[in-house]
Design a protein around this motif. Structure first.
Motif, mmCIF file in Angstrom:
data_model
loop_
_atom_site.group_PDB
_atom_site.id
_atom_site.type_symbol
_atom_site.label_atom_id
_atom_site.label_comp_id
_atom_site.label_asym_id
_atom_site.label_seq_id
_atom_site.Cartn_x
_atom_site.Cartn_y
_atom_site.Cartn_z
ATOM 1 N N LEU A 51 0.756 -1.234 -0.136
ATOM 2 C CA LEU A 51 -0.066 -0.268 0.002
ATOM 3 C C LEU A 51 1.013 1.406 0.011
ATOM 4 O O LEU A 51 0.598 2.153 -0.728
ATOM 5 N N ASN A 52 1.894 1.078 0.892
ATOM 6 C CA ASN A 52 2.666 2.494 0.866
ATOM 7 C C ASN A 52 3.584 2.563 -0.470
ATOM 8 O O ASN A 52 3.599 3.839 -0.889
ATOM 9 N N GLN A 53 3.857 1.786 -1.411
ATOM 10 C CA GLN A 53 4.511 1.755 -2.450
ATOM 11 C C GLN A 53 3.558 2.384 -3.515
ATOM 12 O O GLN A 53 3.970 3.122 -4.513
ATOM 13 N N ARG A 54 2.247 2.058 -3.149
ATOM 14 C CA ARG A 54 1.227 2.840 -4.141
ATOM 15 C C ARG A 54 0.665 4.094 -3.399
ATOM 16 O O ARG A 54 -0.275 4.694 -4.044
ATOM 17 N N GLY A 55 1.622 4.710 -2.525
ATOM 18 C CA GLY A 55 1.293 6.059 -2.174
ATOM 19 C C GLY A 55 -0.010 5.852 -1.087
ATOM 20 O O GLY A 55 -0.348 7.173 -0.531
ATOM 21 N N ILE A 56 -0.214 4.875 -0.470
ATOM 22 C CA ILE A 56 -1.474 4.792 0.622
ATOM 23 C C ILE A 56 -0.652 4.673 1.699
ATOM 24 O O ILE A 56 -0.362 3.740 2.016
ATOM 25 N N THR A 57 -0.484 5.716 2.428
ATOM 26 C CA THR A 57 0.119 5.695 3.911
ATOM 27 C C THR A 57 -0.476 5.502 4.854
ATOM 28 O O THR A 57 -0.076 5.499 6.137
ATOM 29 N N GLY A 58 -1.729 5.740 4.958
ATOM 30 C CA GLY A 58 -2.680 5.817 5.857
ATOM 31 C C GLY A 58 -4.176 5.161 5.573
ATOM 32 O O GLY A 58 -4.309 5.601 4.414
ATOM 33 N N ILE A 59 -4.825 5.060 6.523
ATOM 34 C CA ILE A 59 -6.380 4.566 6.151
ATOM 35 C C ILE A 59 -7.191 5.576 7.075
ATOM 36 O O ILE A 59 -6.983 5.766 8.297
ATOM 37 N N TYR A 60 -7.940 6.052 6.355
ATOM 38 C CA TYR A 60 -8.988 6.966 6.906
ATOM 39 C C TYR A 60 -9.758 6.284 7.663
ATOM 40 O O TYR A 60 -10.089 4.933 7.687
ATOM 41 N N ARG A 61 -10.566 7.019 8.879
ATOM 42 C CA ARG A 61 -11.111 6.421 9.676
ATOM 43 C C ARG A 61 -12.628 5.542 9.207
ATOM 44 O O ARG A 61 -12.799 4.525 9.551
ATOM 45 N N HIS A 62 -13.253 6.313 8.114
ATOM 46 C CA HIS A 62 -14.367 5.515 7.562
ATOM 47 C C HIS A 62 -13.878 4.151 6.994
ATOM 48 O O HIS A 62 -14.746 3.456 6.862
ATOM 49 N N GLN A 63 -12.724 3.960 6.461
ATOM 50 C CA GLN A 63 -12.143 3.093 5.727
ATOM 51 C C GLN A 63 -11.980 1.871 6.898
ATOM 52 O O GLN A 63 -12.289 0.680 6.655
ATOM 53 N N ALA A 64 -11.179 2.419 7.871
ATOM 54 C CA ALA A 64 -11.166 1.280 8.998
ATOM 55 C C ALA A 64 -12.196 0.849 9.373
ATOM 56 O O ALA A 64 -12.303 -0.381 9.543
ATOM 57 N N GLU A 65 -13.093 1.679 9.811
ATOM 58 C CA GLU A 65 -14.483 1.197 10.410
ATOM 59 C C GLU A 65 -15.211 0.054 9.354
ATOM 60 O O GLU A 65 -15.625 -0.855 9.612
ATOM 61 N N ALA A 66 -14.899 0.398 8.078
ATOM 62 C CA ALA A 66 -15.689 -0.483 7.085
ATOM 63 C C ALA A 66 -14.801 -1.784 6.950
ATOM 64 O O ALA A 66 -15.301 -2.931 6.926
ATOM 65 N N VAL A 67 -13.472 -1.724 7.059
ATOM 66 C CA VAL A 67 -12.628 -2.839 6.933
ATOM 67 C C VAL A 67 -12.958 -3.743 8.196
ATOM 68 O O VAL A 67 -13.009 -5.064 8.259
ATOM 69 N N LYS A 68 -13.002 -3.205 9.480
ATOM 70 C CA LYS A 68 -13.252 -4.029 10.606
ATOM 71 C C LYS A 68 -14.802 -4.638 10.415
ATOM 72 O O LYS A 68 -14.865 -5.974 10.954
#
Length: 109
Positions: A51-68
């Protein structure tokens, strides 16, 4: 304003000044921008690196809640603007499953 404007702020400003639309807007509230809120997910190190290699260095809160919720087997529906990271909310659990068991198959509809 162009006739095809998709910027809500621009459309509202136009409507506020347009005498032909008088009385159509009953209330306008402008919410100031706020800083992004991130949340950790405890991702597999390989997934985090990719993910970091693709420029995704953090997960937004709404994303984290959905993934969980997806991880917990819950039904999840996301409604957000373009490029808000909705797809990633479903892709992360799929990739995690594949990393845990390479014979895993997935279907996105």
């Amino acid at each position: 304003m162009s006739a095809a404007s998709t910027d809500p702020g621009e459309v509202l400003r136009y409507w506020e000044k347009d005498p032909d639309r008088e009385g159509e807007l009953t209330h306008v509230h402008r919410q100031p921008a706020r800083p992004a809120r991130y949340e950790g997910l405890g991702l597999d190190p390989l997934l985090e690196i990719r993910l970091n290699q693709r420029g995704i260095t953090g997960i937004y809160r709404h994303q984290a809640e959905a993934v969980k919720a997806v991880r917990a087997g819950q039904h999840v529906v996301l409604a957000a603007g373009t490029a808000a990271g909705k797809s990633l909310c479903f892709q992360i659990p799929l990739i995690e499953s594949t990393l845990a068991d390479p014979k895993t198959t997935s279907l996105l509809v």
